[in-house]
Design a protein around this motif. Sequence first.
Motif, mmCIF file in Angstrom:
data_model
loop_
_atom_site.group_PDB
_atom_site.id
_atom_site.type_symbol
_atom_site.label_atom_id
_atom_site.label_comp_id
_atom_site.label_asym_id
_atom_site.label_seq_id
_atom_site.Cartn_x
_atom_site.Cartn_y
_atom_site.Cartn_z
ATOM 1 N N GLU A 77 0.844 -1.186 0.000
ATOM 2 C CA GLU A 77 0.000 0.000 0.000
ATOM 3 C C GLU A 77 0.884 1.243 0.000
ATOM 4 N N TYR A 78 0.476 2.209 -0.789
ATOM 5 C CA TYR A 78 1.208 3.464 -0.921
ATOM 6 C C TYR A 78 0.233 4.598 -0.638
ATOM 7 N N GLU A 79 0.609 5.499 0.252
ATOM 8 C CA GLU A 79 -0.236 6.649 0.571
ATOM 9 C C GLU A 79 0.517 7.924 0.268
ATOM 10 N N ASN A 80 -0.219 8.907 -0.289
ATOM 11 C CA ASN A 80 0.364 10.210 -0.559
ATOM 12 C C ASN A 80 -0.745 11.244 -0.397
ATOM 13 N N GLU A 81 -0.698 11.966 0.704
ATOM 14 C CA GLU A 81 -1.735 12.958 1.023
ATOM 15 C C GLU A 81 -1.702 14.163 0.084
ATOM 16 N N ASP A 82 -0.610 14.355 -0.641
ATOM 17 C CA ASP A 82 -0.467 15.521 -1.518
ATOM 18 C C ASP A 82 -1.022 15.314 -2.925
ATOM 19 N N LEU A 83 -1.548 14.126 -3.214
ATOM 20 C CA LEU A 83 -2.065 13.854 -4.558
ATOM 21 C C LEU A 83 -3.319 14.672 -4.846
ATOM 22 N N MET A 84 -3.402 15.114 -6.076
ATOM 23 C CA MET A 84 -4.595 15.822 -6.544
ATOM 24 C C MET A 84 -5.572 14.775 -7.089
ATOM 25 N N PRO A 85 -6.877 15.085 -7.091
ATOM 26 C CA PRO A 85 -7.874 14.107 -7.536
ATOM 27 C C PRO A 85 -7.653 13.570 -8.954
ATOM 28 N N ASP A 86 -7.051 14.366 -9.844
ATOM 29 C CA ASP A 86 -6.870 13.913 -11.228
ATOM 30 C C ASP A 86 -5.533 13.209 -11.471
ATOM 31 N N GLU A 87 -4.749 12.989 -10.428
ATOM 32 C CA GLU A 87 -3.453 12.344 -10.607
ATOM 33 C C GLU A 87 -3.590 10.823 -10.551
ATOM 34 N N ILE A 88 -2.836 10.163 -11.427
ATOM 35 C CA ILE A 88 -2.828 8.710 -11.536
ATOM 36 C C ILE A 88 -1.518 8.216 -10.918
ATOM 37 N N VAL A 89 -1.601 7.173 -10.097
ATOM 38 C CA VAL A 89 -0.419 6.621 -9.431
ATOM 39 C C VAL A 89 0.037 5.368 -10.176
ATOM 40 N N TYR A 90 1.356 5.242 -10.333
ATOM 41 C CA TYR A 90 1.956 4.101 -11.023
ATOM 42 C C TYR A 90 3.058 3.487 -10.172
ATOM 43 N N ALA A 91 3.145 2.169 -10.173
ATOM 44 C CA ALA A 91 4.323 1.470 -9.665
ATOM 45 C C ALA A 91 5.357 1.532 -10.787
ATOM 46 N N LEU A 92 6.614 1.674 -10.422
ATOM 47 C CA LEU A 92 7.698 1.692 -11.406
ATOM 48 C C LEU A 92 8.423 0.347 -11.385
ATOM 49 N N SER A 93 8.755 -0.171 -12.564
ATOM 50 C CA SER A 93 9.496 -1.437 -12.609
ATOM 51 C C SER A 93 10.853 -1.297 -11.933
ATOM 52 N N SER A 94 11.351 -0.070 -11.851
ATOM 53 C CA SER A 94 12.643 0.194 -11.207
ATOM 54 C C SER A 94 12.493 0.470 -9.715
ATOM 55 N N GLY A 95 11.345 0.096 -9.145
ATOM 56 C CA GLY A 95 11.085 0.312 -7.722
ATOM 57 C C GLY A 95 10.411 1.649 -7.490
ATOM 58 N N GLY A 96 9.766 1.796 -6.339
ATOM 59 C CA GLY A 96 9.136 3.054 -6.007
ATOM 60 C C GLY A 96 7.854 3.301 -6.789
ATOM 61 N N ALA A 97 7.422 4.559 -6.781
ATOM 62 C CA ALA A 97 6.169 4.957 -7.426
ATOM 63 C C ALA A 97 6.312 6.357 -7.994
ATOM 64 N N THR A 98 5.391 6.681 -8.904
ATOM 65 C CA THR A 98 5.306 8.030 -9.455
ATOM 66 C C THR A 98 3.840 8.331 -9.697
ATOM 67 N N TRP A 99 3.530 9.564 -10.011
ATOM 68 C CA TRP A 99 2.158 9.946 -10.323
ATOM 69 C C TRP A 99 2.179 11.040 -11.366
ATOM 70 N N SER A 100 1.060 11.151 -12.078
ATOM 71 C CA SER A 100 0.975 12.088 -13.183
ATOM 72 C C SER A 100 -0.493 12.373 -13.496
ATOM 73 N N THR A 101 -0.746 13.525 -14.118
ATOM 74 C CA THR A 101 -2.110 13.829 -14.559
ATOM 75 C C THR A 101 -2.367 13.247 -15.945
ATOM 76 N N THR A 102 -1.299 12.817 -16.618
ATOM 77 C CA THR A 102 -1.467 12.191 -17.928
ATOM 78 C C THR A 102 -1.114 10.714 -17.830
ATOM 79 N N GLU A 103 -1.755 9.907 -18.660
ATOM 80 C CA GLU A 103 -1.523 8.465 -18.621
ATOM 81 C C GLU A 103 -0.118 8.131 -19.119
ATOM 82 N N LYS A 104 0.565 7.263 -18.385
ATOM 83 C CA LYS A 104 1.906 6.824 -18.774
ATOM 84 C C LYS A 104 1.801 5.456 -19.428
ATOM 85 N N LYS A 105 2.559 5.259 -20.497
ATOM 86 C CA LYS A 105 2.544 3.993 -21.218
ATOM 87 C C LYS A 105 3.941 3.394 -21.211
#
Length: 189
Positions: A77-105
């Motif tokens: 489980e990953y929590e981030n209180e600073d995320l905006m409602p339109d942000e999408i969260v992604y697991a990274l194959s290189s570990g960790g996580a990121t988020w973005s308002t645009t879809e990542k492929k």
Amino acid sequence: MSEKKKPKVDSFYTQKMFGQQFALVPLTKPIKLSYDTDINTWGFLETSYKGFSFIGANAKKIGVQGQYVYGKVEEREYENEDLMPDEIVYALSSGGATWSTTEKKGSRYKKATSVEGKTNSYLLAERWFILSTKDEKSEGFFDKNEYLKSLKEKGIDGKMYNSDSLLSQFQETGVLEYFPDSIKAKLRP
């Protein structure tokens, strides 16, 4: 009669504690496991290695063979209180996580799923990793079969060690079976 001097050994292979809180287990230089004695949790002494983030990596079982360290990052489980409602969260194959308002492929990203009933809380997918200290490269995988295929291609047998057992053995004997033979010879009485 003069006493026989013990040969010098790189402190990477002999340091058992980092401060008073972290018990250490050397893997392959420079990567070490650490056990946080305050919260009884396994992790890595380093936060990253050559582009792979260890944050969230499961260190209860770990693979070590020659120049390679390999294993699994558990779903978590990953929590981030600073995320905006339109942000999408992604697991990274290189570990960790990121988020973005645009879809990542691409194979580097895997969309996280929302945790029901929790705002700004997501499940990051499990993934696997292989680190090479000789080539200074890291690989991350969301697909276990791709991970196993890469292990095989590199000639890695896939043997996993229980970290608690490694710590006990290292604290008792100061030697681990995967240490280079030259180091084992210097450390044994």
